[in-house]
Write an enzyme that holds these catalytic residues in place. Sequence first.
Site: not given
Length: 367
Positions: A103, A199
């Site tokens: 990410c 997340c």
Amino acid sequence: MTDNKDIRVVVGMSGGVDSSVTAHLLKEQGYEVIGIFMKNWDDTDENGVCTATEDYNDVIRVCNQLGIPYYSVNFEKEYWHKVFTYFLEEYKAGRTPNPDVMCNKEIKFKAFLEHAFALGADYVATGHYARVEQSEDGVKLLRGIDRNKDQTYFLNALSRVQLEKVMFPLGEIEKPRVREIAEEAGLATAGKKDSTGICFIGERNFKEFLSQYLPAQKGIMETVDGTQKGSHDGLMYYTLGQRQGLGIGGAGEPWFVVDKDLKRNVLIVGQGFHHPLLYSEGLTASGINWIAGNVPEKTFTCTAKFRYRQEDHGVTVEPQKDGTFRVLFDEPERAVTPGQYVVFYDGEECLGGGTIEETIKAAAPAV
Ligand SMILES: Nc1ncnc2c1ncn2[C@@H]1O[C@H](COP(=O)(O)OP(=O)(O)OP(=O)(O)O)[C@@H](O)[C@H]1O
């Protein structure tokens, strides 16, 4: 001389306390600050509640307090293709991926960075606990001074070019002080709990989450000598060194996952935290990013981490002809896991890192 007010900094704001304080500090230092929230995942639940919406509302509250403009940008498509696809592919291959590293590489410091620069930004800032230092030989990535929070492990895949454009104001501060600053400034997020876990999974049950995307193939568990010991729900649900969830009782020391036989879909289990099969004396790594840009051609020594929450270990790094690296440990190490990252350090400096492909086993296992 350029005044800070002529320098436009786009801050990645998650709605958490760290990025709120990041924006606050930069504003205090006189920069022109813009807050941007990224939506990378649609987590709307069956009741229509979406934590991303709640987080964005917190971003709006803080930006209004600071008197800075804010926007939201949607990278769900990029996240799906670059991060989530990698995540599923690695699990499918029986490995344990690290989506946070991907990410940072593909979204926060690529898609987001490009977006910020299209808005005329001079820098992008985030609330990561790490430092960037401009030196004569170029930019360096250094550990955050709060060793407990240092996030360089997750930033190992960034290039020098990416790092030249970022600011990490929290790298110089300890976390407790960050909360104090948030309270002193009366920021709306001062008392907000830190986020935990991956997340897109958040607080959800990992097994349930993964089963929605990958079909699980049940199989048997075996001891190292081939005795059957019950069954497993799918190899992807287990990681090396894991103790929980095996459901093996009985006498003696507890049982751990010590290996995965992907070809036979068998989970290998062994007794004792220090089971010899869990130990390796080295690893092979591929796709290593050397932040300084120079790929080492000679064997050298440094320290390394094989997972996030870990002390450094002394290692010898040996470049191979095919561009991969062999990393030999000073001391045997437990539960080094393919798919995770090996990250190299020279004192305070993070040199870069790459994916752990295979481990080099320590002494032959006691059967
Ligand atoms: N959804 C998002 N939109 C914009 N920036 C983000 C987002 N998520 C994370 N970031 C940026 O990346 C940094 C590190 O992310 P991480 O997930 O580690 O957050 P954190 O340490 O919990 O920080 P915070 O308290 O700000 O949520 C954040 O401080 C923020 O600057």
